[in-house]
Design a protein around this motif. Sequence first.
Motif, PDB file in Angstrom:
ATOM      1  N   ILE A 164     -25.306  61.014   8.654  1.00 21.87           N
ATOM      2  CA  ILE A 164     -24.398  60.757   9.769  1.00 21.87           C
ATOM      3  C   ILE A 164     -23.965  59.298   9.699  1.00 21.87           C
ATOM      4  O   ILE A 164     -24.771  58.389   9.876  1.00 21.87           O
ATOM      5  CB  ILE A 164     -25.062  61.050  11.130  1.00 21.87           C
ATOM      6  CG1 ILE A 164     -25.729  62.433  11.103  1.00 21.87           C
ATOM      7  CG2 ILE A 164     -24.030  60.949  12.249  1.00 21.87           C
ATOM      8  CD1 ILE A 164     -24.807  63.580  10.787  1.00 21.87           C
ATOM      9  N   THR A 165     -22.687  59.086   9.407  1.00 20.12           N
ATOM     10  CA  THR A 165     -22.197  57.721   9.197  1.00 20.12           C
ATOM     11  C   THR A 165     -21.184  57.279  10.250  1.00 20.12           C
ATOM     12  O   THR A 165     -20.835  56.104  10.309  1.00 20.12           O
ATOM     13  CB  THR A 165     -21.503  57.607   7.828  1.00 20.12           C
ATOM     14  OG1 THR A 165     -20.372  58.489   7.807  1.00 20.12           O
ATOM     15  CG2 THR A 165     -22.463  57.975   6.696  1.00 20.12           C
ATOM     16  N   GLY A 166     -20.673  58.213  11.071  1.00 20.35           N
ATOM     17  CA  GLY A 166     -19.576  57.863  11.948  1.00 20.35           C
ATOM     18  C   GLY A 166     -18.295  57.708  11.153  1.00 20.35           C
ATOM     19  O   GLY A 166     -18.227  58.035   9.960  1.00 20.35           O
ATOM     20  N   LEU A 167     -17.267  57.188  11.819  1.00 16.01           N
ATOM     21  CA  LEU A 167     -15.951  57.002  11.208  1.00 16.01           C
ATOM     22  C   LEU A 167     -15.499  55.576  11.461  1.00 16.01           C
ATOM     23  O   LEU A 167     -15.560  55.103  12.598  1.00 16.01           O
ATOM     24  CB  LEU A 167     -14.963  57.990  11.830  1.00 16.01           C
ATOM     25  CG  LEU A 167     -13.581  58.118  11.192  1.00 16.01           C
ATOM     26  CD1 LEU A 167     -13.687  58.717   9.792  1.00 16.01           C
ATOM     27  CD2 LEU A 167     -12.676  58.993  12.059  1.00 16.01           C
ATOM     28  N   PRO A 168     -15.067  54.872  10.433  1.00 11.23           N
ATOM     29  CA  PRO A 168     -14.665  53.470  10.620  1.00 11.23           C
ATOM     30  C   PRO A 168     -13.571  53.306  11.672  1.00 11.23           C
ATOM     31  O   PRO A 168     -12.638  54.103  11.750  1.00 11.23           O
ATOM     32  CB  PRO A 168     -14.137  53.074   9.232  1.00 11.23           C
ATOM     33  CG  PRO A 168     -14.837  53.985   8.284  1.00 11.23           C
ATOM     34  CD  PRO A 168     -14.979  55.280   9.021  1.00 11.23           C
ATOM     35  N   VAL A 169     -13.721  52.271  12.477  1.00 12.05           N
ATOM     36  CA  VAL A 169     -12.766  51.947  13.537  1.00 12.05           C
ATOM     37  C   VAL A 169     -12.144  50.594  13.223  1.00 12.05           C
ATOM     38  O   VAL A 169     -12.822  49.682  12.740  1.00 12.05           O
ATOM     39  CB  VAL A 169     -13.478  51.892  14.912  1.00 12.05           C
ATOM     40  CG1 VAL A 169     -12.546  51.373  15.982  1.00 12.05           C
ATOM     41  CG2 VAL A 169     -13.991  53.273  15.283  1.00 12.05           C
ATOM     42  N   ARG A 170     -10.841  50.478  13.489  1.00 10.53           N
ATOM     43  CA  ARG A 170     -10.149  49.219  13.243  1.00 10.53           C
ATOM     44  C   ARG A 170     -10.822  48.058  13.974  1.00 10.53           C
ATOM     45  O   ARG A 170     -11.126  48.157  15.160  1.00 10.53           O
ATOM     46  CB  ARG A 170      -8.692  49.320  13.706  1.00 10.53           C
ATOM     47  CG  ARG A 170      -7.856  50.288  12.896  1.00 10.53           C
ATOM     48  CD  ARG A 170      -6.508  50.510  13.541  1.00 10.53           C
ATOM     49  NE  ARG A 170      -6.619  51.277  14.768  1.00 10.53           N
ATOM     50  CZ  ARG A 170      -5.627  51.435  15.636  1.00 10.53           C
ATOM     51  NH1 ARG A 170      -4.475  50.853  15.428  1.00 10.53           N
ATOM     52  NH2 ARG A 170      -5.801  52.165  16.729  1.00 10.53           N
ATOM     53  N   GLY A 171     -11.051  46.969  13.261  1.00 15.32           N
ATOM     54  CA  GLY A 171     -11.783  45.835  13.803  1.00 15.32           C
ATOM     55  C   GLY A 171     -11.174  45.251  15.053  1.00 15.32           C
ATOM     56  O   GLY A 171     -11.888  44.827  15.970  1.00 15.32           O
ATOM     57  N   GLU A 172      -9.830  45.241  15.143  1.00 11.40           N
ATOM     58  CA  GLU A 172      -9.182  44.628  16.305  1.00 11.40           C
ATOM     59  C   GLU A 172      -9.519  45.351  17.597  1.00 11.40           C
ATOM     60  O   GLU A 172      -9.509  44.764  18.674  1.00 11.40           O
ATOM     61  CB  GLU A 172      -7.661  44.572  16.111  1.00 11.40           C
ATOM     62  CG  GLU A 172      -6.974  45.914  15.947  1.00 11.40           C
ATOM     63  CD  GLU A 172      -6.806  46.330  14.496  1.00 11.40           C
ATOM     64  OE1 GLU A 172      -5.875  47.111  14.210  1.00 11.40           O
ATOM     65  OE2 GLU A 172      -7.605  45.887  13.658  1.00 11.40           O
TER      66      GLU A 172
END
Length: 379
Positions: A164-172
């Motif tokens: 389970i890694t999640g999904l990358p979210v934009r840093g801003e």
Amino acid sequence: MRYLFATGGTAGHINPALAVASYIRDTYPDSKILFVGTADHMESRLVPNAGFDFKTIEINGFKRSFSPKAVAANVKTVFKLLKSEQASKNIIKEFNPDVVIGFGGYVSGPVLEEAAKMHIPCCIHEQNAFPGITNKQLAKKVDKVMLTVEDAAKHLQPKNGVEITGLPVRGELLNKSKIEARIELGIADDTPLVLSFGGSLGAAPLNDAMFDILKENAESAEAYHIHSVGTNGKDYLKKFEAEGFKKKSDTVLIKGKSEVRLYIDNMDTCMAAADLVVGRAGASSLSEIEAMGKASVLIPSPYVAENHQFHNAMALVNRNAARILEEKDLTSDSLKALIQSLLSDKDELHKIENNARNMAVLDSRERIADIIVSLAEKN
């Protein structure tokens, strides 16, 4: 190390792959990275714009119909598939990757299939709570399966379990506070803010339901409401203008505390400022909602493959981290009632916010990259 990413079709597949690839490039400057996609989808624009090498194969999905037109299209797809397998093999031999990574889309199928046959370490990432057909098949063959949410695991038969890694979210999106966002938008701290949108293109059923809500809200001023009709919704701007909404710009109309936009180009600010988010249930949007700890009313699109947005939404709903309103039940009255019930119960609203925040995986990009790099190092 040499990394080959295969993905395409939608931004929901492409942007997470680009986030991970960019992290690997920044962390390991000597890395060689190649993307494989198709020439006729958005990856052909997004990937080169992000500074990555890009090669194409020709592939598309099968039509789920037995009409003469669908059968003819499927015959062509079979020939494209055979051709794509050879093209994938040629690209893999030429690039000689240490690991091959699939982030979804039809293009992942032949590339990962060929890489597995060649005994190159492989992994896939599944964004949705209900996996697509391609990843269901690939899960049985690749070395690692990474998931955004645990709910997807029950639909897979992985060779080596799941991560389970999640999904990358934009840093801003993670760097904007609610206070500074409110100041930026000029909205008082004690004014509830509802943010609604149906994706970048918009969603006509949501726009239809919001029409009466926004007209009424403009007069009652109980909450500030920002709504995006989407780039396909220009006709809705004309309808709102006919109801007395005034132009702030060519793409923004305002009346009272109701604001209608063609699109939202400062999503980080608007979402940070919001008390309640109303929208579709794409994987990327939900990861952003979780990361920012926002209460939401989710209206899953019933037009997507495997009805996966419904399953995405239920992953939150089952944890009291969102509310769901299916499109078949969507009206101005039903949506208005749900919005009002949430805004009037601050304790429940805060519970939903906390539960959403607890689902967030804020180091998703790093988790995924670590798994990819570890596979490459074993090769």
